[in-house]
Design an enzyme around this catalytic site. Structure first.
Site, mmCIF file in Angstrom:
data_model
loop_
_atom_site.group_PDB
_atom_site.id
_atom_site.type_symbol
_atom_site.label_atom_id
_atom_site.label_comp_id
_atom_site.label_asym_id
_atom_site.label_seq_id
_atom_site.Cartn_x
_atom_site.Cartn_y
_atom_site.Cartn_z
ATOM 1 N N TYR A 1 9.996 -7.199 3.162
ATOM 2 C CA TYR A 1 8.609 -6.368 3.790
ATOM 3 C C TYR A 1 8.698 -6.294 5.170
ATOM 4 O O TYR A 1 8.941 -6.856 5.903
ATOM 5 C CB TYR A 1 7.389 -7.519 3.477
ATOM 6 C CG TYR A 1 7.130 -7.890 2.288
ATOM 7 C CD1 TYR A 1 7.582 -6.940 1.019
ATOM 8 C CD2 TYR A 1 6.393 -8.811 1.903
ATOM 9 C CE1 TYR A 1 7.053 -7.291 -0.258
ATOM 10 C CE2 TYR A 1 5.960 -9.168 0.613
ATOM 11 C CZ TYR A 1 6.154 -8.491 -0.714
ATOM 12 O OH TYR A 1 5.953 -8.918 -1.853
ATOM 13 N N SER B 1 -11.258 -1.829 -5.454
ATOM 14 C CA SER B 1 -11.695 -2.199 -4.177
ATOM 15 C C SER B 1 -13.269 -1.605 -4.082
ATOM 16 O O SER B 1 -14.039 -1.947 -3.426
ATOM 17 C CB SER B 1 -11.040 -1.969 -3.085
ATOM 18 O OG SER B 1 -11.002 -0.534 -2.820
ATOM 19 N N LEU C 1 -6.522 -6.003 -7.107
ATOM 20 C CA LEU C 1 -7.374 -4.858 -6.816
ATOM 21 C C LEU C 1 -6.540 -3.651 -7.198
ATOM 22 O O LEU C 1 -7.260 -2.512 -7.008
ATOM 23 C CB LEU C 1 -7.857 -5.020 -5.626
ATOM 24 C CG LEU C 1 -8.769 -5.968 -4.955
ATOM 25 C CD1 LEU C 1 -9.148 -5.859 -3.430
ATOM 26 C CD2 LEU C 1 -9.947 -6.203 -6.074
ATOM 27 N N ARG D 1 -3.864 -2.126 -6.235
ATOM 28 C CA ARG D 1 -3.570 -1.542 -5.323
ATOM 29 C C ARG D 1 -4.624 -0.707 -4.552
ATOM 30 O O ARG D 1 -4.616 0.286 -3.889
ATOM 31 C CB ARG D 1 -2.341 -0.625 -5.583
ATOM 32 C CG ARG D 1 -1.361 -0.927 -6.091
ATOM 33 C CD ARG D 1 -0.435 -1.866 -5.589
ATOM 34 N NE ARG D 1 0.570 -2.533 -6.150
ATOM 35 C CZ ARG D 1 1.756 -3.193 -5.830
ATOM 36 N NH1 ARG D 1 1.398 -3.893 -4.707
ATOM 37 N NH2 ARG D 1 2.871 -3.430 -6.614
ATOM 38 N N GLY D 2 -5.861 -1.321 -4.671
ATOM 39 C CA GLY D 2 -7.105 -0.874 -3.934
ATOM 40 C C GLY D 2 -7.932 -0.114 -4.815
ATOM 41 O O GLY D 2 -9.031 0.386 -4.541
#
Length: 334
Positions: free
Chosen positions: A56, A211, A205, A207-208
């Site tokens: 990362y 959301s 989520l 990847r959003g």
């Protein structure tokens, strides 16, 4: 903070973990000061599970966590993924889980984190060129030497999980699991439960998507990996946002946000499942923590799953190349 156990005989951790990837990679630029403040806020709220990967930000994420926990190492449980290879531009170019590489990766991880051990160590993907027994056997050696406390796997299929567990007890499997990604329910989750292996769920989520903050026509940055993700493209995105709107209606009735409802759903799937929330900011973390206060009864769960039925999501979770890397998906085309 509620607590859950990773595996039948594994470690006790917070019921929600903090996934730190986005603080260094994948979703565009992040503010380091805010990232560290978010880690500290998570710790103050009782979250002790911090999830990272040595790739990362090509080590940046581990260095960031190292700074955030300096002088407080005994307050956190650090889970590290390894094995992903990058070129100088940052592109992913494969995976390496050979025994010598495992030892090498861990050496750099310990230095970047500023610690003498990691609490859980796991290959980010199953390396098809290396028997899982060899990779796991090496981690078992590192456990006996005191450099690692627990063994984990990531995105492994049921057969691979059994082979790994026969070499050394696996504490947890990290894998994507959400209302929009439910493939593990067929064989992988039952296998984990049979063997007493916990699950840390990432992508809760999607990847959003879940959301509730994305809209049709949303423009993502060039360095946001979702620009290449099928679920965020064209008609797929439009279809998926329809599912989110159906979820939003239930969330409003519950006095919650779609994100909180989605996290609460994952929490409801069993005491052996720990969702990882990828909050990069304190306000997003606070929203995620609100999921712990949501009580979902049987009727709620029926309505939620009717709003986002299993298999209704449009598009795969990664592009074709990414899907070929997944042992958990049977490596289609690979």
């Amino acid at each position: 903070m509620q607590r859950r156990r990773l595996g039948r005989n594994g470690p006790d951790v917070s019921a929600i973990g903090l996934g730190c990837m986005g603080m260094s990679w994948a979703y565009g630029p992040a503010d380091e000061t805010e990232s560290i403040a978010t880690i500290h806020a998570a710790m103050a709220a009782g979250i002790d599970l911090l999830d990272t990967g040595d790739f990362y930000g090509i080590g940046h994420n581990e260095e960031l966590i190292g700074r955030a926990i300096r002088g407080r190492r005994d307050e956190v449980f650090i889970a590290v993924k390894f094995g992903a290879l990058r070129d100088p531009s940052g592109g992913l170019i494969g995976f390496d889980a050979r025994p010598a590489s495992v030892r090498n990766f861990l050496s750099y991880t310990l230095r970047r984190l500023g610690t003498d051990h990691v609490d859980l160590y796991q290959p980010a993907r199953v390396d098809p060129a290396v028997p899982i027994e060899d990779t796991v056997g090496t981690i078992a050696d590192l456990i006996r030497a005191g450099y690692v406390r627990h063994l984990g796997l990531s995105e492994a299929g049921a057969g691979t999980i059994r082979r790994a567990h026969a070499v050394h007890p696996v504490a947890q499997l990290q894998i994507e699991y959400s209302l929009m990604t439910r493939g593990i329910e067929a064989a992988i989750l039952p296998t984990c439960r049979e063997l007493g292996i916990g699950v840390t769920a990432y992508g809760v989520l999607s990847r959003g998507l879940l959301s509730g903050r994305l809209a049709a026509g949303t423009t993502l940055g060039a360095d946001d990996f979702r620009t290449r993700a099928p679920r965020f493209q064209g008609e797929n995105l439009a279809r998926n946002l329809e599912l989110v709107e159906a979820l939003r209606r239930i969330a409003v009735e519950k006095g919650a946000t779609p994100a909180q409802l989605a996290i609460a759903w994952v929490l409801s799937r069993g005491e052996d499942i720990v969702p990882l929330v990828g909050a990069r900011r304190r306000d997003r973390l606070e929203e995620a923590l609100g999921a712990l206060d949501l009580v979902l009864d049987a009727d709620d769960l029926v309505r939620i799953e009717a709003a986002v039925p299993a298999g209704a999501v449009a598009g795969t979770r990664y592009d074709a190349h990414g899907m070929r890397m997944l042992d958990s998906e049977g490596r289609p085309g690979g």
